[in-house]
Scaffold this motif. Structure first.
Motif, short mmCIF file in Angstrom:
data_model
loop_
_atom_site.label_atom_id
_atom_site.label_comp_id
_atom_site.label_asym_id
_atom_site.label_seq_id
_atom_site.Cartn_x
_atom_site.Cartn_y
_atom_site.Cartn_z
N ILE A 179 0.86 -1.19 0.00
CA ILE A 179 0.00 0.00 0.00
C ILE A 179 0.89 1.24 0.00
O ILE A 179 1.75 1.37 0.88
N ASP A 180 0.70 2.06 -0.96
CA ASP A 180 1.56 3.25 -1.11
C ASP A 180 3.03 2.85 -1.05
O ASP A 180 3.85 3.52 -0.41
N ASP A 192 -7.24 -3.22 1.95
CA ASP A 192 -7.32 -4.17 0.83
C ASP A 192 -7.71 -3.47 -0.47
O ASP A 192 -7.14 -3.74 -1.53
N VAL A 193 -8.67 -2.58 -0.40
CA VAL A 193 -9.14 -1.93 -1.62
C VAL A 193 -8.12 -0.95 -2.18
O VAL A 193 -8.17 -0.59 -3.35
N ARG A 194 -7.18 -0.53 -1.35
CA ARG A 194 -6.17 0.42 -1.81
C ARG A 194 -4.87 -0.26 -2.24
O ARG A 194 -3.99 0.41 -2.82
N ALA A 195 -4.74 -1.57 -1.96
CA ALA A 195 -3.47 -2.25 -2.21
C ALA A 195 -3.13 -2.31 -3.69
O ALA A 195 -3.98 -2.58 -4.54
N GLU A 211 0.33 -22.52 -0.60
CA GLU A 211 -0.24 -21.67 -1.66
C GLU A 211 0.42 -20.30 -1.59
O GLU A 211 0.58 -19.74 -0.49
N VAL A 212 0.73 -19.77 -2.75
CA VAL A 212 1.20 -18.40 -2.87
C VAL A 212 0.37 -17.79 -3.99
O VAL A 212 0.48 -18.23 -5.14
N GLN A 213 -0.51 -16.88 -3.65
CA GLN A 213 -1.38 -16.29 -4.67
C GLN A 213 -1.24 -14.80 -4.65
O GLN A 213 -1.91 -14.11 -3.87
N GLY A 214 -0.38 -14.30 -5.52
CA GLY A 214 -0.15 -12.87 -5.57
C GLY A 214 -0.76 -12.27 -6.82
O GLY A 214 -0.62 -12.83 -7.90
N THR A 215 -1.44 -11.16 -6.65
CA THR A 215 -2.10 -10.50 -7.77
C THR A 215 -1.79 -9.01 -7.76
O THR A 215 -1.94 -8.36 -6.74
N ALA A 216 -1.37 -8.52 -8.90
CA ALA A 216 -1.16 -7.08 -9.03
C ALA A 216 -2.51 -6.44 -9.32
O ALA A 216 -3.02 -6.55 -10.42
N GLU A 217 -3.10 -5.81 -8.31
CA GLU A 217 -4.38 -5.14 -8.54
C GLU A 217 -4.13 -3.81 -9.22
O GLU A 217 -4.90 -3.37 -10.05
#
Lengths: 252, 252, 252, 252, 252, 252
Positions: A179-180, A192-195, A211-217
């Motif tokens: 975040i930032d 979460d919504v700002r990540a 499990e490793v689940q990383g997502t670039a939002e």
């Protein structure tokens, strides 16, 4: 740890440091009906996890002498800040629900010796009563407690052998995100919504990844950021594993 | 690179080295109906990707001056070795389908400047005509080509401004996994079912991560193994990005 | 033949005479997964037909010593000029899809000796990859090739007796219609939408009718027009039967 | 009262007299997300009731200057002694669920002045977390508390006029039944399954009936038995109304 | 009886007194396909009731030597004044339909000795061909006639023992309601929509209650009003029972 | 006519000659709710047809100044000799139902001038109350009568212009088939299941074809047989048209 040595420490909206978990509470045996149950709270996130044990396995597994563990995740319509329609009313389960149910099931199966479980099935129901971010990771962490109690129940009631050890490790999960530009542990909804990047990590008690689940939002992330997030996640899951052990102290 | 310097090099069933992609083929414009299309092949895996462009956006996005990109993944019933029932016949979409559709959509959106796209929607349909492992990563890689052509179509037909650049990067994806302790790139079905760990990695043309989805199917994996898998994935996506560039040479 | 001896011959948009088929192409064995398969093209119409053979029959047929042949037809969402929603997403199969699936199934069963097939089931999946009119008739014509190869597979693999002859004839289908008063053979989409009358005719290799489905889309038709359409249809199916024979030359 | 003056008083499995309620508990404001909420317990039966307030009404009611109150009832899969499949997974809502949702909605609407509510909608979600008989009557009784708080919220936030009184009465409900010939109040599951006659009665704070639903599960009942059951129900709902008043003491 | 001794008697829109039934007609055996059938008319309300008898019982009842009776209620789309969408087209059954089907099933089962029925199932289909109020009560009353004939059929065809008496009573139902403060019997649609209170009462031939379902649509009702409604309902069901007896005279 | 001049005339199970219709009965206005209705009987086949007229057209037709006619066909569960599950209960409409609904809709639209109908919609509901073969052709024939009355209603109520003529012809349908080599008219169920070829033919009052749907259920049919079947169908529809005219004598 995760901040780059600034003079002014980063403080989050709820007063936590970037590498700090929210207050965690696990009420073991909240339900008097299920073979195992836990009401788990990560701050304002509350998930009721029940473990239902039945003799027998799904048809495709019959006769192999192995058990089955599966999970279903759902959210009450007003768990969130605005009401969502019920999936039962819509007549179908959404993609997000499916995805999380599958994740929980895979995670819990990763620490089960299905041979030792015998031909029994355990269904883990994780119902989000109140949602404030991190519901899937809370669900995995709480489901472990319910699962452990259901297995204890099976042993106590001689549904599995006295010395059978279906649980080969413990399992916990946590969310991390950037975040930032700052990697942070255990995000509430408002973060979460700002990540820019959001990652859910599931780790065994012995510190290995399931499990490793990383997502670039927002923006894609580089290798260094990924490494920082994994560090934070391991920090959090280690603490969660300790809380689980304490909760189940009389059993394990 | 990924093998531990043994005297005898590891050779896979299809004769590849552990860090080698299968033969990749992209037939651009396979469909004469869609604004963009590509038939992509990773070995025996064949996915038909079409990009459908329409003016307007979903209701929840109206009036914000931004476009929308979404994806739907599906498999023909006999894409696989044994026939599966159609999801249309079953009357609902399975969890796996939902999950992959969402992954493809997120991945492609990560390289789109929705402002530059204007209030237009692009639907990416990825239909697996034949499946031999890695269908979701092939779908992402092929969908990029279809998407690029749909955007070229939009520009040629003045649906977006002549100098609008909705594509801010390229995107490709590949699967990696650990088989018998050896990290390997681009798993066909026969390897996929044997993998202890299976990871799908989505990477931009500039080498940043968009998605990292690692799952321990067999044994949990440690930090070192995770690092090796990420190395392999970057190697593969770099090559895929080159093939994409070549395929679209006249456009970019 | 079908035109009324005018000085100026009628030429269609694609240059064909009224009694001429579009270019027909059948790629036998397009799929490497199915027991039989064919990618059939009638001009720009492309249908992938696969035949899936399994031991056993539906419950209602068990123990009668007879086999079963059925079909499922579907269209990819962007097979057509504008995208259609997936039936799996809508959660139900439309009337048109049902109707065509039933037509294909009935047509193929008409040339099968179910006794000779034994208690085996063959499912014919006909998926329209690209649509330009006549998809159902192309599907029937292509499904025959896939079916023939599945039966050859059954014989080669001793799933049916060496001398069993489940195929008692060949089968092909074509569309005919009346446009501006002129009966025409094998309508592409652009003609189909303009046709006053549209007829799909399914004919055995021995020249007998299996299905005659004529519909007045515009004006009702009289007995003479019906006769002309049937003449054209027989002309077309005779040519299609020849192409099928050639395609399967090594088998029959 | 309801027993026929025998020397030996009837004592129920849980020690209650026939005309005695189970311990009742109402935790007002259990949810921090909803405009109104209550966790209500009738012995081991626990129902989470939330009231969601939104501006606007369903389309069919628009422009009439009246509000709408509706309800949805559901049970967690392991609320009961054996696990039930989720209705979202089954893809449809069962008859019992529909019936109870409708009952709750009608009951709560009976004490609402929809004019005073203005064009606002309140959805009452009643989710059974644990079930031990009487879930629908507990739901109605708890939903009233959630509803009252949502209306207070509306007034506090000026969504309705300061002096608007949408609540024209209070409402509570209880089950009664005949077991071995003895009319009893507030049946837990173990009694419910044995009851010859089962009746759910919904009564306003002013003692009038809103719903009377009596069903002969075993033997039909006569007029005298019906009268005894109604007496018991009024006794119970009077006590429930007192508990509701106390719970909401600061509001009403 | 139900009016309060005024000089001017109350006359309803169709000329009836408050305690008078509409013209009742039962056409026994209207269907030539079912084992039992009746077209029942309460004024303009017309319901076709068929009883389908099959050997065997649902899985959950197997091996207990008892039979099963169930019911399904439905309405033709244009039974009512404005057309409703078909539930088959909507893809799900509405709450009202479910509720009524369950009511009819429970009512008819209340007069069945399932042991005497043996392991046979009777499905009662009640299809409303025309609706003018009171369709559910007409359905119950008509279904009884169809059921009685199906049981006669079972006896005649030796599917149950010659002296088996599965029918232990008769059953009929009627609606009552309060309109402008006046309790009335057997409400047509025009009265039903105006009723403050609406009650459906199911009564055995021996005058005992099987179901009492009273709902305050407008104002809550007091004990005295409830008593008056029950009196009226018993008056009506006594007359309906007489008509049923007459209709089945040759059987009973 | 259809038999080949044998000394012994062919007599069918019900005593009819091969070219004879079953007794036909049309009860016009059977329903008091719909704008037009007819209960049509072809022997034991009974279909209730209602025509529901509403102002306005489906969205896709808005603003074109044209009306719409559509149809829905369904069968009561016990219309047939053994009970079928309801499509509403199964949650989806079967292929056969869809196919027939579409056929009825197309047939009726073929005789409608949609311009003259104005922006009004007529839905034809054809519910089979009892089935004994030929239900779809009875439905078309009866729906015409309901449609004609709905149009008369529209004119009487000034929903369409006084001199508007939306009906440009009449329409009727009949089934024909080949049984034991003999072409026969209007097949009841017992003949239908034995027919080698089954054909449904829809014909206008002026003797032109609207639909010809011939299917070889057993053996394929040749051109001569097809001609004989068409002759028989025209014979039958001519008689049906006469009955329709008589039924509607006061209207046309």
């Amino acid at each position: 740890m995760t901040s780059e040595a600034t003079a002014v420490p980063i403080v989050r909206a709820d007063g936590r440091a970037p590498d700090q978990l929210r207050p965690i509470s696990i009420t073991r045996g909240w339900s008097t009906q299920a073979e195992g149950s836990a009401l788990i709270e990560f701050g304002n996130t509350r998930v009721l996890c029940t473990a239902s044990l039945t003799a027998g396995v799904p048809r495709w597994l019959k006769g192999e002498g192995r058990g089955w563990v599966t999970a279903e995740y759902a959210m009450l319509p007003r768990a969130t800040n605005t009401r969502s329609d019920r999936e039962s009313v819509k007549g179908k389960i959404g993609g997000r629900t499916h995805e999380i149910s599958r994740l929980i099931g895979r995670s819990l199966r990763s620490i089960i010796d299905t041979k030792a479980l015998g031909e029994n099935t355990i269904v883990l129901d994780c119902d989000v009563l109140q949602a404030d971010g991190g519901t899937r990771t809370a669900a995995i962490t709480g489901a472990y407690v319910a699962l452990a109690d259901a297995i204890r129940f099976a042993r106590d009631n001689k549904l599995i052998a006295k010395n059978a050890q279906p649980l080969i490790d413990t399992i916990a999960a946590v969310s991390v995100g950037i975040i930032d530009g700052v990697p942070m542990l255990d995000l509430p909804y408002v973060e979460d919504v700002r990540a820019e990047t959001d990652m859910n990590v599931v780790v065994t008690g012995s510190g290995k990844f399931v499990e490793v689940q990383g997502t670039a939002e927002g923006a894609p992330f580089d290798r260094a950021e990924l490494d920082q997030l994994l560090d934070l996640a391991l920090l959090g899951t280690t603490q969660l594993a300790a809380i689980q052990r304490e909760t189940l102290a009389d059993t394990l």
